[in-house]
Design a protein around this motif. Structure first.
Motif, PDB file in Angstrom:
ATOM      1  N   LYS A   1       0.841  -1.182   0.000  1.00 25.99           N
ATOM      2  CA  LYS A   1       0.000   0.000   0.000  1.00 25.99           C
ATOM      3  C   LYS A   1       0.882   1.239   0.000  1.00 25.99           C
ATOM      4  CE  LYS A   1      -4.018  -1.881   2.292  1.00 25.99           C
ATOM      5  NZ  LYS A   1      -5.322  -1.301   2.084  1.00 25.99           N
TER       6      LYS A   1
ATOM      7  N   SER B   1      -2.455   5.826   2.190  1.00 24.08           N
ATOM      8  CA  SER B   1      -3.574   4.967   2.579  1.00 24.08           C
ATOM      9  C   SER B   1      -3.666   4.785   4.092  1.00 24.08           C
ATOM     10  CB  SER B   1      -3.467   3.602   1.888  1.00 24.08           C
ATOM     11  OG  SER B   1      -2.350   2.880   2.362  1.00 24.08           O
TER      12      SER B   1
ATOM     13  N   SER C   1      -4.858   0.828  -2.350  1.00 19.42           N
ATOM     14  CA  SER C   1      -4.051   1.985  -1.958  1.00 19.42           C
ATOM     15  C   SER C   1      -4.765   3.325  -2.020  1.00 19.42           C
ATOM     16  CB  SER C   1      -2.792   2.048  -2.833  1.00 19.42           C
ATOM     17  OG  SER C   1      -1.928   0.975  -2.515  1.00 19.42           O
TER      18      SER C   1
END
Length: 178
Positions: A1, A5, A75
């Motif tokens: 990610k 995020s 993400s």
């Protein structure tokens, strides 16, 4: 990610309007690396762990399938609630702890980390084969059965839902979705 995020254990997760309507949850134990390494063997993997935390690996399932990879669908901004604590490896046995998810009070996931497809040493060995792991790196370990996509029809998240996740030895996060 991606870093954008990550949000806190009680922060609101923003569902991107007009972008996806297939938002899903995934309770995951997160492994925090404490010792640098590359080419780490399964036998040595646990020595590289500093500790653990809890992650909701929020996923836009339609983006995940449309782009045939996972980064984009996992993400979006706010799609990684994390916390509430970072617990050292000597305080929590990440290889054998219980994980649970509740959506609006309804239990959806209830399993043990022993039930995951890949155990922690395998994840560390696989990732470190070609990637140097550094202290502070975080590895999400995967999720057990009970995610929204697994229901017929799928039970995706919508604005107003509240997702609570718990991992024994670490604590709970609870995030509203808007």
């Amino acid at each position: 990610k991606v870093p954008e995020s990550v949000v806190g254990p009680t922060d609101t997760v923003i569902i991107p309007a007009g972008v996806s309507d297939a938002i899903d949850y995934e309770v995951e134990l997160a492994v925090i690396i404490g010792q640098v390494g590359k080419g780490i063997t399964k036998a040595d993997a646990m020595k590289h762990i500093w500790g653990y935390t809890l992650v909701n690996d929020v996923t836009a399932r339609d983006w995940q399938s449309r782009h045939m990879q996972w980064l984009l669908g996992k993400s979006f901004d706010t799609f990684c609630p994390m916390g509430p604590w970072v617990v050292s490896a000597d305080e929590c046995d990440g290889t054998h702890t219980n994980v649970r998810t509740y959506v609006n009070g309804e239990e959806r996931q209830n399993a043990n980390t022993q039930d995951l497809i890949f155990d922690i040493p395998t994840l560390i060995e696989t990732l470190s084969a070609g990637i140097t792991l550094y202290p502070g790196d975080i590895i999400a370990t995967g999720t057990p059965v009970g995610v929204g996509i697994g229901f017929k029809p799928p039970k995706y998240l919508k604005s107003g839902d509240v997702v609570r996740m718990e991992i024994d030895g670490i604590g709970a996060i609870e995030n509203p979705f808007k």
